[in-house]
Design an enzyme around this catalytic site. Sequence first.
Site, PDB file in Angstrom:
ATOM      1  N   THR A 110      15.490 -22.159 -38.731  1.00  0.00           N
ATOM      2  CA  THR A 110      14.929 -22.834 -39.776  1.00  0.00           C
ATOM      3  C   THR A 110      13.371 -22.887 -39.875  1.00  0.00           C
ATOM      4  O   THR A 110      12.789 -22.642 -38.719  1.00  0.00           O
ATOM      5  CB  THR A 110      15.137 -24.464 -40.067  1.00  0.00           C
ATOM      6  OG1 THR A 110      15.139 -24.854 -38.683  1.00  0.00           O
ATOM      7  CG2 THR A 110      16.757 -24.382 -40.270  1.00  0.00           C
ATOM      8  N   ASP A 122      11.959 -23.012 -36.111  1.00  0.00           N
ATOM      9  CA  ASP A 122      10.915 -22.162 -35.872  1.00  0.00           C
ATOM     10  C   ASP A 122       9.397 -22.591 -36.027  1.00  0.00           C
ATOM     11  O   ASP A 122       8.554 -22.299 -36.619  1.00  0.00           O
ATOM     12  CB  ASP A 122      11.131 -20.895 -36.898  1.00  0.00           C
ATOM     13  CG  ASP A 122      10.169 -19.623 -36.341  1.00  0.00           C
ATOM     14  OD1 ASP A 122       9.281 -19.887 -35.501  1.00  0.00           O
ATOM     15  OD2 ASP A 122      10.167 -18.587 -36.840  1.00  0.00           O
ATOM     16  N   LYS A 178       6.971 -23.290 -33.851  1.00  0.00           N
ATOM     17  CA  LYS A 178       5.707 -22.650 -33.241  1.00  0.00           C
ATOM     18  C   LYS A 178       4.607 -23.524 -32.980  1.00  0.00           C
ATOM     19  O   LYS A 178       3.506 -23.514 -33.391  1.00  0.00           O
ATOM     20  CB  LYS A 178       5.172 -21.280 -33.953  1.00  0.00           C
ATOM     21  CG  LYS A 178       6.045 -20.290 -34.314  1.00  0.00           C
ATOM     22  CD  LYS A 178       5.316 -19.015 -35.001  1.00  0.00           C
ATOM     23  CE  LYS A 178       6.171 -17.853 -35.288  1.00  0.00           C
ATOM     24  NZ  LYS A 178       7.144 -18.297 -36.516  1.00  0.00           N
TER      25      LYS A 178
HETATM   26  O1  S5P Z   1       6.824 -12.382 -34.427  1.00  0.00           O
HETATM   27  C1  S5P Z   1       7.285 -12.812 -34.969  1.00  0.00           C
HETATM   28  C2  S5P Z   1       7.839 -14.190 -34.623  1.00  0.00           C
HETATM   29  C3  S5P Z   1       8.724 -14.692 -35.897  1.00  0.00           C
HETATM   30  S1  S5P Z   1       9.636 -16.278 -35.218  1.00  0.00           S
HETATM   31  N1  S5P Z   1       7.762 -12.291 -36.216  1.00  0.00           N
HETATM   32  C4  S5P Z   1       8.398 -13.088 -37.169  1.00  0.00           C
HETATM   33  O2  S5P Z   1       8.713 -12.441 -38.220  1.00  0.00           O
HETATM   34  N2  S5P Z   1       8.826 -14.290 -36.923  1.00  0.00           N
HETATM   35  C5  S5P Z   1       9.710 -15.174 -37.934  1.00  0.00           C
HETATM   36  O3  S5P Z   1      10.899 -14.365 -38.357  1.00  0.00           O
HETATM   37  C6  S5P Z   1       9.011 -15.293 -39.379  1.00  0.00           C
HETATM   38  O4  S5P Z   1       8.546 -16.601 -39.348  1.00  0.00           O
HETATM   39  C7  S5P Z   1      10.327 -15.292 -40.261  1.00  0.00           C
HETATM   40  O5  S5P Z   1      10.896 -16.509 -40.385  1.00  0.00           O
HETATM   41  C8  S5P Z   1      11.289 -14.402 -39.619  1.00  0.00           C
HETATM   42  C9  S5P Z   1      11.213 -12.945 -39.979  1.00  0.00           C
HETATM   43  O6  S5P Z   1      11.569 -12.859 -41.444  1.00  0.00           O
HETATM   44  P1  S5P Z   1      12.112 -11.666 -42.234  1.00  0.00           P
HETATM   45  O7  S5P Z   1      12.363 -11.889 -43.679  1.00  0.00           O
HETATM   46  O8  S5P Z   1      10.744 -10.730 -42.182  1.00  0.00           O
HETATM   47  O9  S5P Z   1      13.164 -11.090 -41.601  1.00  0.00           O
END
Ligand code: S5P
Length: 275
Positions: A61, A91, A93
């Site tokens: 989340t 999440d 961070k």
């Molecule tokens: O390096 C990162 C770390 C995280 S936690 N890159 C990311 O994209 N995230 C998280 O993963 C980001 O905040 C989002 O919630 C998810 C990626 O989402 P998507 O829609 O691009 O798959």
Amino acid sequence: SSSKLPYGVRAKNHPNLLVRKLFAIAEAKQTNVTVSADVTTTKELLDLADRLGPHIAVLKTHIDILSDLSPATTTGLAQLAEKHNFLIFEDRKFIDIGNTVQKQYHGGALRISEWAHIINCSILPGEGIVQALTQTAASNDFLPYAAEGRGLLILAEMTSKGSLATGTYTTRSVDYARRYRQFVMGFVCNRSLSAEQSTETSREDGEDFVVFTTGVNLASAGDALGQQYQTPQSAVARGADFIIAGRGIYAAPDPVEAVRRYQQQGWQAYLERVA
Ligand code: S5P
């Protein structure tokens, strides 16, 4: 390294209760998928959690993006986590001095410690952030949550273009994980991080960190804002124990069909890695 061992074997040997639970869930449901449920209303979030629940090990989340956040959001999530046997990863961070992150994690407006099994932090502030969160998790009034299982992932690398979470930052992430193994269960990173990435003496006592890899998408190579994607297959081959996918699943025309595909491909890649 431990990434060649089946989840079941790692579960048996692991000192962290939550990691044992996580590996047991993965084995029981045959899934290493974490869905990043980045929707902005409680209804959408709970609806996704209920529909995707049978196919995921973890639901991630961003609790602060909900426009209608209320206690019903998190109690609803907790009920669905129970119903479908998945863990909740907030999440958030954390990235501040120790004294501040303790208040952001435990208590406060979001009460994250009460409903999130897994949290993550950046080590930009230095070792103190990991020390502070570990201290909170060991405090007396944290006991009920500790008993349920709680763990911290260090954000050791990022998927976005030009990420500065590299080099010394990543090396130190591994160092701090080793120093606070009571609470640190692993990393959010793009490959398995091992001895070569740490300046600490390598430990031969069965250290086993869990790798969560984000930026997983079967249909796209990236977005217009610097996100960079890889497939479940490539993420798992590089060391991901759990693959995190957001838009690839929840924004697909049929999210249930999509999550099944990520589940199937992630699990297949895992079986190949441990074979
Ligand atoms: O390096 C990162 C770390 C995280 S936690 N890159 C990311 O994209 N995230 C998280 O993963 C980001 O905040 C989002 O919630 C998810 C990626 O989402 P998507 O829609 O691009 O798959």
